[in-house]
Design an enzyme around this catalytic site. Structure first.
Site, mmCIF file in Angstrom:
data_model
loop_
_atom_site.group_PDB
_atom_site.id
_atom_site.type_symbol
_atom_site.label_atom_id
_atom_site.label_comp_id
_atom_site.label_asym_id
_atom_site.label_seq_id
_atom_site.Cartn_x
_atom_site.Cartn_y
_atom_site.Cartn_z
ATOM 1 N N GLY A 532 50.404 40.630 27.588
ATOM 2 C CA GLY A 532 49.026 40.795 27.090
ATOM 3 C C GLY A 532 47.721 39.410 26.821
ATOM 4 O O GLY A 532 48.055 39.345 28.158
ATOM 5 N N LYS A 533 47.164 39.274 25.571
ATOM 6 C CA LYS A 533 46.132 38.423 25.853
ATOM 7 C C LYS A 533 46.463 36.781 25.535
ATOM 8 O O LYS A 533 47.088 36.932 24.402
ATOM 9 C CB LYS A 533 44.836 39.053 25.013
ATOM 10 C CG LYS A 533 44.408 40.470 25.548
ATOM 11 C CD LYS A 533 42.709 40.574 24.684
ATOM 12 C CE LYS A 533 43.256 42.625 25.758
ATOM 13 N NZ LYS A 533 42.136 43.705 24.897
ATOM 14 N N ASP A 646 57.846 30.848 38.416
ATOM 15 C CA ASP A 646 56.901 31.905 38.774
ATOM 16 C C ASP A 646 55.471 30.708 38.570
ATOM 17 O O ASP A 646 54.399 30.571 38.184
ATOM 18 C CB ASP A 646 56.195 32.658 37.301
ATOM 19 C CG ASP A 646 55.357 33.240 37.113
ATOM 20 O OD1 ASP A 646 54.752 34.037 38.532
ATOM 21 O OD2 ASP A 646 54.823 34.668 36.473
#
Ligand SMILES: *[C@@H]1O[C@H](CO)[C@@H](O)[C@H](O)[C@H]1NC(C)=O
Ligand SMILES: *[C@@H]1O[C@H](CO)[C@@H](O)[C@H](O)[C@H]1NC(C)=O
Ligand SMILES: *[C@@H]1O[C@H](CO)[C@@H](O)[C@H](O)[C@H]1NC(C)=O
Ligand SMILES: *[C@@H]1O[C@H](CO)[C@@H](O)[C@H](O)[C@H]1NC(C)=O
Ligand SMILES: *[C@@H]1O[C@H](CO)[C@@H](O)[C@H](O)[C@H]1NC(C)=O
Ligand SMILES: *[C@@H]1O[C@H](CO)[C@@H](O)[C@H](O)[C@H]1NC(C)=O
Ligand SMILES: *[C@@H]1O[C@H](CO)[C@@H](O)[C@H](O)[C@H]1NC(C)=O
Ligand SMILES: *[C@@H]1O[C@H](CO)[C@@H](O)[C@H](O)[C@H]1NC(C)=O
Length: 866
Positions: A532-533, A646
């Protein structure tokens, strides 16, 4: 049903075979190891094994073509045999001399690349060995594409053929226009007769004579243990995988390992049946021997329907030593395969291995393409304890005429996953082909996952309402059900979060969040991710925050948010980004962080939004050192190893003093305690940064972060994207290209021209050497985060003209672990909160510290639902 399962075995193409005492390959006499399309003289693979040319076995050669692959996928484990191929445009036969009475492994290697003008997508063919169909209408391209593999290997076990020759025939399909056949490598290895007769499950006193049958290996698992490489196998160069992906349900039992003083005593059983590593680990039901009566220890395997399978179970008891201490029933597809199994009863004592073979016919029909294996205590015999044990499983498909199956189709989940893969969103302009071609490394990782997901996905469907804890596997992105947003208003996630976050971070109402972000005003968006943002916001009296908003459609988001809250609420470190709080209301989930004024490391390297502010070499080194400290803390500072999974330049954020902070813990996993090994898991991460060993083996260690960090180091040096598909093939991947340049001594040519002149040669050398070590193929060859830190500090000192050797700060400052960065404006958020930084997982584990670490780990992970 597709053929995912049967491909599982062949997913990973690591060919480490048996080394002799002198380091040379020891092959069974009569073995043929052929690199197809190789020139006279043959070639050695990466492990020094000799592959011979195949031409003299083609009699007559029906116009075959020797060809070289047009490009080399980064994930190829070895150039030999994959980079050369033999192409067949008409039916062509290899003839091999064999021993009439010997069983053989036949292993076929396929790398569907472009060969001259032959496009792999045009290739459809069948393969037969003395009339037994091994493959038909086979497309290596579709198979690899569906599973996102760069290449595949198949293993068959051919029964004694009663003939002096083996004819291996490749025949292009006549159904597809322009179809051709190809093969990259062939192994034909004589092996001892491994099989005898086996009981047919469901039929009294029925036996199947497996000795005379040919088989295809479907699964080979070291139950309760780790991956076993061909070199570690007991002489038959097999690969054994971890069993966890196949476990069904929430009750996955406990794993056991034989203590050092237990010797595995093979007695009369040949050692080649299975290596000691397999027999010295097991899975059993659990310590609560009364609760065990209430469940079955279950594994599920995806198989082709309408076929017979040989299920070989390996057992070795090294804890109990008496008959009737543990007695259990073995069920295969819900039919009793073995009532009242008593391992000690079979073997006569501790540490003595044995195996049992069962044959099951899997019928065609809805839901029948699964093979269930379940163990349940047998109370009727009144055993001392209710428990069951298993050390290894092998599953082979049996058929004397046709072992082939259909080509798999890419699963929707795989496609979706690729589309959603973080760091690889569509808006970055990569197409799917680039995923496969340019970043096959990452792509190969998902292959395993695709197969696993089928199992897990089905699992999930069967266990309604428990989506957060059905499996400890990271079921990332494979289930887009609505389950976690339940009807009762208070979601499962929320219940968990509330407990987890209790006292550790602040709860924001949606109202507050909306106020902070002007109702998620688009002009405040400072970042976009797969989840999402991210918005810039202001809370309270002007405190700047970053608000990460979950895409309400994405369950993956929910899981990642949970992980992130769990991780961050337990960790405080100067070089880790700080979580201020979270919000969950009306299907909205938001995380609120300290705002990082200077954004991501990457945008200062080459996204070019601040072109006037080129980072100096010293600044880059300092940022790398800061990030390394954060990661070092994750790996060693907390009670459990935490693997970030990550690591990349967009996840290294910079505060207004250029302090680096590691962010985004959505994929992080807690590992077992230090030195206790690896976590076996679905491969996740970002393309371009993925550790090749991790996707080959699906085994996660902290060294995977070290690999990714090595890529970050080269990114800092070269200031270019880690993947750039506009460049020539060999330059697409920064990691590959930098290593190649370094080998050729041309690394200087790819350094960021802005800083090239300012780097002192000694500093550069130290830095590049360090980065190169991080990218070592094997995790064990990579430095620890601590060594890495030391080397980076050293490179910094060399740059600053100190001799470097006296510097001590690489010794990580113990205090730093406790150093909580309460920026002035953040302090109020923590006033009410318990800030003891020892919240790292201790509340979970202290209470039952007598348990084995593995157990605790499993429970921890179980409770997290990721
Ligand atoms: C050669 O190819 C032709 C055409 O496909 C086929 O009929 C013939 O059997 C092949 N010969 C051999 C020896 O495989
Ligand atoms: C265990 O498996 C048997 C046979 O499939 C089944 O009848 C039984 O209900 C299972 N028990 C549990 C607790 O799932
Ligand atoms: C072997 O495969 C053929 C074709 O798929 C099938 O008809 C036959 O039943 C199989 N035989 C056995 C023993 O599974
Ligand atoms: C075996 O039993 C389980 C429940 O224990 C069921 O879900 C599954 O479908 C059964 N499998 C077969 C092949 O009958
Ligand atoms: C061959 O495989 C392709 C791809 O799986 C499939 O579309 C096609 O129908 C198959 N052809 C035959 C004759 O089975
Ligand atoms: C799942 O977790 C909930 C609590 O979060 C627990 O009540 C439930 O028993 C768990 N389900 C399983 C199958 O373990
Ligand atoms: C989720 O559930 C809600 C209410 O049950 C429903 O309105 C919505 O369409 C569902 N969303 C998806 C993606 O299925
Ligand atoms: C701190 O606690 C007080 C009383 O318990 C409460 O009124 C206040 O809102 C809390 N502050 C924060 C920042 O949570």
């Amino acid at each position: 049903m597709h053929k995912h399962a049967s491909l599982l075995f062949s997913l990973v193409g690591i060919f480490v075979f048996l080394h002799g005492i002198d380091g040379a390959w020891r092959e069974e006499p009569g073995s043929l190891i052929l690199g197809c399309g190789l020139n006279e003289g043959g070639a050695e693979d990466i492990d020094g094994r000799q592959w011979s040319p195949d031409n003299k076995f083609l009699v007559p050669d029906n116009g075959s073509i020797m060809s070289k692959a047009a490009y080399q996928e980064p994930s190829l484990s070895s150039l030999v045999p994959y980079m050369t191929a033999r192409i067949f445009t008409s039916e062509t036969t290899y003839k091999f001399n064999i021993q009439r009475d010997k069983r053989y492994w036949l292993r076929l290697h396929f790398y569907p690349s472009l060969y001259g003008s032959f496009s792999p997508s045009d290739s459809y063919f069948s393969v037969a060995a003395n009339g037994i169909t091994l493959l038909s209408n086979f497309s290596a391209y579709i198979t690899c594409e569906a599973l996102s593999l760069a290449y595949i290997d198949r293993e068959y076990s051919l029964a004694p053929l009663n003939s002096d020759t083996l004819t291996l025939t490749f025949k292009p399909s006549d159904k597809q226009k322009g179809a051709f056949a190809f093969v990259n490598g062939i192994q034909l290895i004589p092996i001892p007769e491994l099989f005898d007769s086996a009981a047919l499950v469901g039929y009294v006193e029925q036996k199947v004579e497996v000795k005379s049958m040919s088989l295809q290996t479907m699964f080979r698992l070291n139950v309760g243990g780790q991956y076993v490489s061909p070199a570690q196998d007991s002489g038959l160069s097999r690969m054994w995988y971890d069993d966890t992906p196949y476990l069904y349900g929430a009750s996955t039992g406990v794993t056991n390992k034989a203590t050092k003083d237990v010797r595995i005593n093979y007695q009369t059983m040949p050692q080649y049946i299975a290596p000691e590593t397999v027999y010295s680990t097991s899975r059993s039901m659990g310590n609560d021997k009364n609760a065990n009566i209430a469940y079955n220890l279950t594994w599920i395997f995806q198989v082709d329907p309408n076929s017979m399978y040989l299920v070989r179970l390996h057992f070795c008891e090294y804890y109990y030593s008496k008959v009737n201490e543990i007695v259990f029933n073995i069920l295969i597809n819900n039919q009793t395969a073995e009532p009242q199994a008593d391992v000690i009863g079979w073997t006569g004592g501790k540490g003595v291995p044995t195996y049992k073979d069962y044959v099951i016919y899997v019928q065609d029909g809805e839901g029948d393409e699964k093979l269930w294996l379940a163990l349940q205590p047998a109370p009727e015999t009144k055993p001392e304890f209710y428990d069951a044990i298993l050390n290894g499983v092998e599953i082979f498909k049996l058929n004397d005429t046709d072992l082939s199956g259909p080509n798999p189709q890419p699963s929707d989940m795989l496609l979706e996953d690729q589309a959603e893969e973080r760091g690889f969103q569509a808006h970055e302009g990569y197409n799917r082909k680039a995923v496969i071609g340019g970043a096959a490394g990452g792509a190969a990782g998902f292959a395993f996952m695709a197969a696993i997901c089928i199992t897990v996905f089905n699992k999930k469907k069967r266990v309604p309402g428990s989506s957060t804890n059905t499996s400890w596997l990271p079921i990332y992105g494979n289930s887009h059900t609505n389950a976690s947003k339940s009807t009762s208003g208070k979601s499962i996630a929320s219940a968990n979060l509330a407990a987890m976050a209790q006292g550790l971070c602040r709860y924001f109402s949606l109202q507050e969040i909306k106020q902070a972000t002007k109702s998620f005003d688009e002009s405040l968006v400072i970042g976009v991710g797969g989840f999402g943002k991210v918005y810039k916001g202001v809370i309270d009296d002007g405190t700047l925050v970053a608000v990460k908003r979950s895409n309400p459609q994405s369950e993956q988001g929910v899981n990642e948010f949970q992980t992130e809250i769990e991780m961050l609420s337990k960790l405080r470190h100067k070089h880790l980004v700080s979580l201020i709080g979270f919000c969950e209301e009306d299907d909205e989930m938001c995380l609120v962080y300290d705002y990082m004024d200077l954004g991501t490391f990457r945008e200062h390297l080459y996204k070019g939004i601040k072109p006037l502010n080129i980072l100096t070499w010293k600044q880059r080194l300092e940022i790398c050192i800061g990030a390394a400290r954060g990661l070092h803390y994750l790996h060693t500072g907390a009670k459990y190893t935490i693997i970030h999974r990550d690591v990349k330049t967009t996840n290294i954020l910079l505060d207004n003093n250029w302090n680096a902070k590691v962010s985004d813990f959505g994929l992080s996993k807690t590992g077992p305690e230090m030195n206790a090994g690896h976590v076996s898991t679905v491969v996740k991460g970002s393309f371009g940064y993925l550790d090749p060993e991790y996707f080959r083996r699906q085994q996660l260690t902290e060294k995977s972060d070290v690999y990714s960090f090595g890529v970050v180091l080269f990114e800092a040096l070269c200031a270019r994207p880690v993947l750039n598909t506009n460049l020539p093939k060999e330059q697409v991947s920064l990691a590959e290209w930098a290593l190649l340049c370094n080998q050729k001594g041309t690394i200087e040519d790819i350094i960021d021209p802005h800083i090239k002149e300012t780097i002192k040669p000694e500093s550069l050398k130290k830095f590049v050497d360090t980065a190169e070590k991080c990218l070592s193929d094997h995790g064990t060859d990579r430095p620890s985060m601590n060594d890495l830190l030391w080397n980076l500090e050293f490179a910094l000192n060399l740059q600053e003209n100190k001799d470097g050797s006296t510097h001590s700060s690489a010794q990580v400052d113990e205090n730093e672990f406790e150093e909580i960065n309460l920026g002035d404006n953040m302090a109020n958020h923590y006033k009410n909160l318990s800030l003891g930084s020892q919240h790292d997982l201790s509340q979970d584990s202290d209470s039952d510290s007598s348990e084995s670490p593995t157990k605790i780990f499993k429970e921890l992970v179980n409770s997290k639902g990721r």
